[in-house]
Write a protein that holds these residues in place. Structure first.
Motif, short mmCIF file in Angstrom:
data_model
loop_
_atom_site.label_atom_id
_atom_site.label_comp_id
_atom_site.label_asym_id
_atom_site.label_seq_id
_atom_site.Cartn_x
_atom_site.Cartn_y
_atom_site.Cartn_z
N ASP A 65 10.13 88.92 22.99
CA ASP A 65 9.57 89.68 24.11
C ASP A 65 8.21 90.24 23.70
O ASP A 65 7.76 90.07 22.56
N GLU A 66 7.56 90.93 24.64
CA GLU A 66 6.17 91.35 24.44
C GLU A 66 5.98 92.27 23.25
O GLU A 66 5.00 92.13 22.51
N MET A 67 6.91 93.18 23.04
CA MET A 67 6.74 94.13 21.94
C MET A 67 6.91 93.43 20.59
O MET A 67 6.15 93.65 19.67
N LEU A 68 7.91 92.56 20.49
CA LEU A 68 8.15 91.86 19.24
C LEU A 68 6.98 90.92 18.92
O LEU A 68 6.62 90.74 17.75
N ARG A 70 3.92 91.53 19.69
CA ARG A 70 2.86 92.40 19.19
C ARG A 70 3.11 92.75 17.72
O ARG A 70 2.19 92.76 16.90
N TYR A 125 7.63 101.15 15.01
CA TYR A 125 8.11 101.18 16.39
C TYR A 125 9.55 101.66 16.52
O TYR A 125 10.12 101.65 17.60
N ARG A 126 10.14 102.11 15.42
CA ARG A 126 11.52 102.57 15.49
C ARG A 126 11.61 103.92 16.22
O ARG A 126 10.79 104.77 16.06
N ASN B 24 15.89 91.52 30.04
CA ASN B 24 15.54 90.32 29.27
C ASN B 24 14.53 90.62 28.17
O ASN B 24 13.55 89.88 27.94
N VAL B 25 14.75 91.76 27.50
CA VAL B 25 13.95 92.11 26.33
C VAL B 25 14.92 92.46 25.20
O VAL B 25 16.13 92.50 25.41
N SER B 26 14.36 92.74 24.03
CA SER B 26 15.22 93.09 22.89
C SER B 26 15.62 94.56 22.96
O SER B 26 14.97 95.37 23.62
N THR B 29 12.91 96.87 21.80
CA THR B 29 11.89 97.18 22.81
C THR B 29 12.34 98.34 23.68
O THR B 29 11.56 99.25 23.96
N ASN B 31 14.45 100.66 22.90
CA ASN B 31 14.42 101.86 22.05
C ASN B 31 13.00 102.38 21.89
O ASN B 31 12.76 103.59 21.99
N ALA B 32 12.06 101.49 21.66
CA ALA B 32 10.67 101.91 21.47
C ALA B 32 10.08 102.49 22.75
O ALA B 32 9.32 103.46 22.70
N LYS B 35 11.48 106.02 23.31
CA LYS B 35 10.91 107.01 22.38
C LYS B 35 9.41 107.18 22.57
O LYS B 35 8.78 107.97 21.86
N LYS B 37 7.13 105.07 21.90
CA LYS B 37 6.35 104.41 20.85
C LYS B 37 5.73 103.11 21.34
O LYS B 37 4.90 102.52 20.65
N TYR B 38 6.17 102.65 22.49
CA TYR B 38 5.62 101.42 23.04
C TYR B 38 5.50 101.57 24.55
O TYR B 38 6.45 102.00 25.21
#
Lengths: 126, 72
Positions: A65-68, A70, A125-126, B24-26, B29, B31-32, B35, B37-38
């Motif tokens: 996905d987009e964040m991973l 990045r 990113y945690r 349909n994301v992880s 993602t 979690n971030a 928080k 963070k994203y």
């Protein structure tokens, strides 16, 4: 249906196994036939399964996905820069007598930098 | 960017993994995002908005937006 991570691990393991087998066969052939006219294609034969490893990794990144994506991008950029720094630094060191550096280790070094920076960027990113 | 994702998820008794599957994301993602963070892309923000059936402005809090003071 297999999870994407498991499928990736399976594809990577299969490609890695293929690389190991081709490498062993290549090295064995070269040792026993040092003057063979086939020595050039045989010595680069292990590169073929490496191409499959690359394709597996590209498909894996495209499934993220987009964040991973990045995260992987940041890790790749940092590992590329770290590898470049190392190569430039060692190039200077070779001027003062350090032993020559096998370029094959540049690729391995970049993979190690990538693995380390991937963990660090993921932690951010945690 | 602050958001109400965690609260809305909890109201529906969804885990992060369940929400991630619906979007349909992880799970990382989700979690971030929770928080802060994203910040999700526009397409993902719209997807979240459709899932919770509320406008994006009600989901994400733009910290740079100044609330106009009421006239005296």
């Amino acid at each position: 249906m297999l999870s994407s991570s498991f499928r990736y691990a399976l594809e990577l393991a299969g490609s890695g196994l293929a690389y190991s087998v081709v490498l062993v066969v290549s090295l064995t052939f070269l040792r026993e036939n040092p003057d063979s006219p086939w020595r050039v294609p045989v010595t680069v034969a292990p590169v073929v399964p490496i191409v499959f490893i690359m394709l597996v990794m590209i498909r894996y990144i495209r499934r993220q996905d987009e964040m991973l994506r990045r995260i992987h991008l940041e890790a790749v950029i940092i590992s590329f820069l770290a590898t470049m720094m190392f190569c430039i630094t060692y190039g200077f060191l070779e001027n003062v007598g350090f032993p020559p550096f096998n370029t094959m280790f540049v690729g391995f070094g970049m993979v190690i930098f990538y693995a380390i920076t991937l963990l660090l960027v993921q932690w951010k990113y945690r | 960017m602050r958001n109400r994702l965690k609260v809305l998820r909890a109201e529906r008794d969804w885990t992060q993994a369940e929400l991630a599957d619906r979007l349909n994301v992880s799970r990382q993602t989700v979690n971030a995002i929770e928080k802060g963070k994203y910040d999700p892309s526009l397409s993902l923000a719209f997807k979240i908005s459709r899932l919770f059936d509320m406008p994006i402005e009600n989901l994400f809090i733009d910290e740079e937006t100044t609330i106009p003071s009421s006239p005296t």
